[in-house]
Each structure stands twice: as structure tokens, then as C-alpha cells.
Scaffold this active site. Structure first.
Site, PDB file in Angstrom:
ATOM      1  CE  LYS A 187       0.853   1.183   4.238  1.00 32.89           C
ATOM      2  NZ  LYS A 187       1.893   2.802   4.754  1.00 32.89           N
TER       3      LYS A 187
ATOM      4  CG  MET B  17      12.116  -6.344   4.311  1.00 35.52           C
ATOM      5  SD  MET B  17      13.419  -8.072   5.011  1.00 35.52           S
ATOM      6  CE  MET B  17      12.851  -7.618   6.972  1.00 35.52           C
ATOM      7  N   GLY B  18      10.603  -2.291   5.453  1.00 31.49           N
ATOM      8  CA  GLY B  18      11.580  -0.807   6.162  1.00 31.49           C
ATOM      9  C   GLY B  18      11.106  -0.090   4.891  1.00 31.49           C
ATOM     10  N   GLY B  19       9.735  -0.122   4.160  1.00 30.68           N
ATOM     11  CA  GLY B  19       9.928   0.886   3.262  1.00 30.68           C
ATOM     12  C   GLY B  19       9.197   1.842   3.517  1.00 30.68           C
ATOM     13  N   GLY B  20       8.337   1.442   4.437  1.00 27.83           N
ATOM     14  CA  GLY B  20       6.556   1.776   4.598  1.00 27.83           C
ATOM     15  C   GLY B  20       5.698   1.759   3.354  1.00 27.83           C
ATOM     16  CG  LEU B  21       6.003   0.753   0.280  1.00 30.15           C
ATOM     17  CD1 LEU B  21       6.576  -0.146  -1.477  1.00 30.15           C
ATOM     18  CD2 LEU B  21       5.414   2.012   0.028  1.00 30.15           C
ATOM     19  N   GLY B  22       4.029  -1.319   3.788  1.00 30.89           N
ATOM     20  CA  GLY B  22       3.519  -1.779   4.998  1.00 30.89           C
ATOM     21  C   GLY B  22       3.147  -3.794   4.357  1.00 30.89           C
TER      22      GLY B  22
ATOM     23  N   GLY C 142       5.530  -6.107   5.519  1.00 30.42           N
ATOM     24  CA  GLY C 142       5.400  -7.217   6.574  1.00 30.42           C
ATOM     25  C   GLY C 142       3.337  -8.100   7.357  1.00 30.42           C
ATOM     26  CB  SER C 143       0.900  -4.830   7.649  1.00 27.75           C
ATOM     27  OG  SER C 143       1.393  -4.229   8.178  1.00 27.75           O
TER      28      SER C 143
ATOM     29  CG  ASP D  43      -0.206   0.184   8.443  1.00 33.19           C
ATOM     30  OD1 ASP D  43      -0.694   0.766   9.309  1.00 33.19           O
ATOM     31  OD2 ASP D  43       0.780   0.318   7.768  1.00 33.19           O
TER      32      ASP D  43
END
Length: 294
Positions: A17, A102-107, A109-110, A143
């Protein structure tokens, strides 16, 4: 005529997202921040494979580098669902083909956690309703309920209050500057804006219908200070905005040709460091795994 045998395996896309805007409008007594945002699904996605086992074990094939299997959100989601079921289950092997940074603010992992809850609820034939899965998912991350909800949404609270939104179809150029941003550090920063006035959906809808940028990302100035590569990427891509707590930035386009032209321009100007990655992506209306739930 007999019923078909229950499925024993599934392969599903778990899309990312972007936050079209992200305002921090307050803070609860327990320290959680109150947000307003619009989450839009994009077709940059991880691929998750689920294969039932006969020994009751929950196994992660090919663990992610630097992440212990028991800390992986897919495994945590599976174990959470196992505890909620409160009965013996067949077990599962989960394999993740990781594409969302990972750690990109794109969700990413969620999204993986949400797809795991939806997939295993189906494969294990548990019968949990979507609202129940969203409640479980909130224990894994703010998220997760959005992805379980199945579509683009106006998001409030700590991320659990969702209002479905119909959004225009767009293309986006997403840039990952090659660094990660630690979300806890962003939210703990003393200079984070926490008092942005609340806005209303109709204001956003009017801006979106005119293809105008709306609001801002309150987390972006802090992320840019913590990781200057984020600021560098945002300056290199005109009209861009950071997603989530970073590190990815994105810009919207009305057609694929325009997005590809912007990507090519960044490459020709050598505007980004060698470790940066870029994707031209399309918006999505529906979350693929949501079709497995009510």
C-alpha cells in the site's frame, strides 16, 4: 455427487500500500499516535505459498535475512490464529517470495501477515469472520486490519478505523532510496508534528477527483532528518511524497507512459545512488486474499 476435498495448498499475492497522505492528529494516553490517512493498494506484491502439513508444525521456508523465524510476521500470524482456534491443527509450511522492500513504508510485513491470516483461516477451515481476523491482526500491527478489509480506505485511529473509498485508477513511480527507516525512531522523535488539525473525507475526495495532492506526510521531515537519503530521493522525484514512515517515496501519474518517462529520466540523470530501486506500479481496487473471507 461428493463434495470436493478441502484445499491443501494456496499461492496468493500480498500487495503493498501507499499512504496518499498521513497526518498525526493526536496521541493516546498509552502513547499510540492517532492518525488520518488514505491507504491505496498497489500491485507491487510479495508472493506467499502455503502447504498444509500432517505433523502440526508451523514452518517458514527460506527465512528472511536478519529476521529470526519466530519473529517473522507470517509465523506470528499463524501462531496467533492457532491459539485462537484452540484445537489441534494440521500445521503448515509458508514460503515467501519477497518483493516489497523491508522498512519501506509500504506495509509489506503487514500485508504478509494479513494474507497469512486469511489463507490459513481458509485452509484450516476455522470459519472466523473477517471482523474477527481484523481484530486478531491488530495485535500484529496497525496496518493489518486494512489489508484484511479488502479495499482502499480512509484510515483513522491507530489504523483500525476504516471507511472504504473508491479511488481513481493511477500509476505510481515508487522509489526506495536503498536505506531503511526505523518506524519507532520516527514516532519517538521530539520534533514530530502531532497536532495536525483533523480533515474530512469530502475534502480529500474533491482533491483526488482533480488529481491534486492532498495534505502531507507528517512523518516525512523526521524520516528525512534521520535518513538523508530519503530527502535526496524526494528531491530527485518532483511531486513526490513519502509513504508511511519511509523510506519509499512515490509520485502519481495518469498513465504508464508518463510514469516510465519519469523513471527513465531518473536513470539518465543518475539522480539516485546505485542501491536505489524503482518500480512503476498500478493502483488496485481489491486485496486478493480478501475473497477467502466473508
Amino acid at each position: 455427487m461428493t463434495d470436493a476435498a478441502p484445499a491443501r495448498s494456496l499461492t496468493l499475492q500480498a500487495p503493498a500500500k501507499i499512504n496518499l497522505f498521513l497526518h498525526v492528529v493526536g496521541r493516546r494516553a498509552d502513547g499510540y499516535h492517532l492518525l488520518q490517512s488514505v491507504f491505496q493498494l498497489i500491485d507491487l506484491a510479495d508472493t506467499l505459498h502455503f502447504d498444509l502439513r500432517t505433523d502440526g508444525q508451523i514452518v517458514l521456508a527460506e527465512p528472511l535475512p536478519g529476521v529470526a523465524p519466530e519473529d517473522d510476521l507470517c509465523i506470528r500470524a499463524a501462531r496467533l490464529l492457532e491459539r485462537a482456534a484452540n484445537r489441534p491443527l494440521t500445521g503448515v509450511t509458508i514460503r515467501v517470495e519477497k518483493r516489497i522492500p523491508m522498512g519501506g513504508g509500504l506495509g509489506g510485513g503487514s500485508s504478509d501477515a494479513a494474507t497469512t491470516l486469511l489463507a490459513l483461516n481458509h485452509l484450516w477451515q476455522l470459519g472466523f469472520k473477517r471482523a474477527q481476523l481484523a481484530e486478531l491482526g491488530l495485535q500484529l500491527g496497525a496496518d493489518v486490519p486494512f489489508f484484511i478489509g479488502g479495499g482502499n480506505a480512509w484510515v483513522e485511529g491507530i489504523g483500525e478505523q476504516l471507511t472504504p473509498l473508491q479511488l481513481p485508477r493511477r500509476r505510481f513511480l515508487v522509489v526506495h532510496p536503498g536505506v531503511g527507516v526505523a518506524t519507532p525512531a520516527v514516532f519517538k522523535a521530539p520534533d514530530l508534528t502531532r497536532t495536525t488539525p483533523s480533515v474530512i473525507i469530502s475534502d480529500f475526495v474533491r482533491a483526488a477527483s482533480a488529481s491534486e495532492l492532498f495534505g502531507r506526510n507528517d512523518l516525512q521531515p523526521v524520516a528525512e532528518r534521520l535518513e538523508p537519503a530519503v530527502k535526496f530521493a524526494a528531491q530527485a522525484l518532483p511531486g513526490s511524497r513519502m509513504s508511511g514512515s519511509g523510506a519509499c517515496v512515490f509520485a502519481a501519474f495518469d498513465c504508464e507512459a508518463a510514469a516510465n518517462a519519469a523513471l527513465q529520466g531518473l536513470r539518465e540523470r543518475n539522480a539516485l545512488p546505485a542501491q536505489a530501486r524503482m518500480w512503476v506500479v498500478s493502483s488496485l481496487d481489491q486485496y486478493p486474499a480478501a475473497a477467502l473471507a466473508d
